[in-house]
Design an enzyme around this catalytic site. Structure first.
Site, PDB file in Angstrom:
ATOM      1  N   CYS A  34      17.795  22.941  78.829  1.00 36.06           N
ATOM      2  CA  CYS A  34      18.487  24.013  78.137  1.00 36.06           C
ATOM      3  C   CYS A  34      17.775  24.332  76.820  1.00 36.06           C
ATOM      4  CB  CYS A  34      19.916  23.564  77.884  1.00 36.06           C
ATOM      5  SG  CYS A  34      20.870  24.776  77.028  1.00 36.06           S
ATOM      6  N   CYS A  51      25.622  21.240  78.587  1.00 30.86           N
ATOM      7  CA  CYS A  51      25.631  22.201  77.497  1.00 30.86           C
ATOM      8  C   CYS A  51      26.049  23.575  77.979  1.00 30.86           C
ATOM      9  CB  CYS A  51      24.264  22.264  76.843  1.00 30.86           C
ATOM     10  SG  CYS A  51      22.977  22.911  77.907  1.00 30.86           S
TER      11      CYS A  51
END
Length: 395
Positions: A100, A200
């Site tokens: 991410c 996330c």
């Protein structure tokens, strides 16, 4: 006046990061990244991204900085979610948080920020950035956060010099309690907000459930390998070279159904990962069973009793050249070179003494001590004096 775009997540860390940058005299803009909106996978009917973007907006308003939401869900799906499914189907265990940062926060998001005229992007990570001129060139360093308990440098182990040159980590010199204290003093709504756990992007979703909705279940067997299995008494050959020795110890043991006894059933080997204890639902053992290997081709899970089972431990791993990454390219090893480092194979793990050995095909990491659950697809990261020099995907 330099312009910084802060990734405001609606949490306390990024809120304080934005406040500190404003205090330091930057022109600050808050951006909330919306990465996920497939409601079929969120648990219950909570919609965490709405709540989080709302909190981020309230913080921006309080700090008097412009705020907007950017929708990155398409890039997210392509670069993170699809990649994760492919990895799971191959029987590897990816780390979405590292990806991410590499693919979204410091790539897609960074490009958006630069298009908005930003000089830097900032995040609420607990890590620090250093710079030094070496051979007339500016070199950027990724340094562990001051709060040893919260150091998040590991999650940024795939960043490049170019990405680091544009990054700021305003809270890297602070501890978590100090960050909360600043948020409380500034009366920010996020001061007492709990830290977000888990991935996330998926908000309050448990990963196996999320995957199970996308990967087809198929029933297979759970095999228990005895502690004293002859597999662990393998003969050690005479090695002609250090490389032969490393290759031998990096190779994982291959199990077959006849090596143990069948103790239960599961709904798909691709839902399990090495070192996992929960979700096996097999009783009748003195100590809990741990997954020591998964075979996604034959759909078998191999387990061992107790967390000291030999099947969990190894001290050498390999990273192929394609998956090897140096933040400090000026320190990258050439073939046959070695380096003493401290390394970790997962976030939150204490740093362990290790030696890197560069060979033609890639890099071996040899740990001084045995490591539990070295897992294919996860990242190994290595440090010298608190500085993260490089990382790679465990083969």
């Amino acid at each position: 006046m330099k312009r910084v775009i802060v990734g405001l997540s609606g949490g306390v860390d990024s809120s304080v990061a934005a406040y500190l940058l404003k205090e330091q005299g930057y022109e600050v803009v808050g951006l909330f990244m919306k990465n996920w909106h497939d409601d079929s996978v969120t648990i219950s009917n909570e919609c965490p991204w709405l709540e989080d973007s709302n909190d981020a907006m309230i913080v921006a308003d309080k700090l008097g900085i412009p705020f907007q939401v950017v929708d990155l869900s398409e890039q997210y799906k392509e670069r993170i979610v699809d990649y994760m499914f492919n990895e799971y189907e191959k029987g590897r265990t990816p780390n979405p948080d590292v990806l991410c940062n590499r693919e979204i926060k410091f790539d897609v998001f960074l490009k958006i920020a630069l298009d908005l005229g930003a000089d830097y992007v900032a995040t609420g990570h607990y890590c620090r950035k250093g710079e030094e001129v070496i051979n007339n060139e500016k070199v950027y360093k990724l340094i562990a956060g001051k709060d040893g308990n919260k150091d998040q440098s590991y999650f940024l182990c795939q960043l490049s010099q170019q990405q680091l040159s544009k990054a700021l980590f305003p809270i890297g010199e602070l501890t978590k309690p100090e960050v909360r204290k600043i948020a409380a003093e500034q009366d920010l709504i996020t001061a007492d907000k709990k830290d977000s756990q888990g991935l996330c992007f998926i908000g309050k979703v448990r990963l196996p459930e999320f995957l199970q909705q996308k990967l087809q279940p198929k029933e297979g067997v759970i095999v228990q390998i005895p502690k004293n299995s002859p597999l662990y008494k393998r003969e050690i050959p005479v090695f002609n070279s250090k490389e032969d020795e490393l290759k031998f110890y990096a190779k994982k043991i291959t199990y077959s159904l006849t090596d143990g006894k069948i103790v239960g059933k599961h709904q798909g080997a691709h839902y399990f990962t090495k070192g996992q204890r929960k979700g096996l639902a097999v009783g009748g053992t003195k100590e809990p069973l741990f997954v020591i290997d998964t075979d996604v081709n034959d759909n078998v899970i191999y387990t061992g009793e107790g967390k000291h089972h030999q099947g969990l431990y190894r001290n050498v791993l390999f990273v192929s050249n394609e998956e090897l990454h140096w933040i400090r390219q000026d320190l990258a090893l050439k073939d046959t070179e070695t380096m003493k480092v401290k390394a970790r194979i997962r976030y939150r793990q204490a740093l362990e003494e290790a030696t890197l050995y560069k060979v033609k095909e890639g890099l071996y990491v040899e740990f001084l001590n045995m490591q539990s659950a070295i897992t294919e697809g996860q990242f190994v990261a290595w440090y010298v004096n608190n500085e993260l020099l490089g990382s790679g995907v465990i083969a």
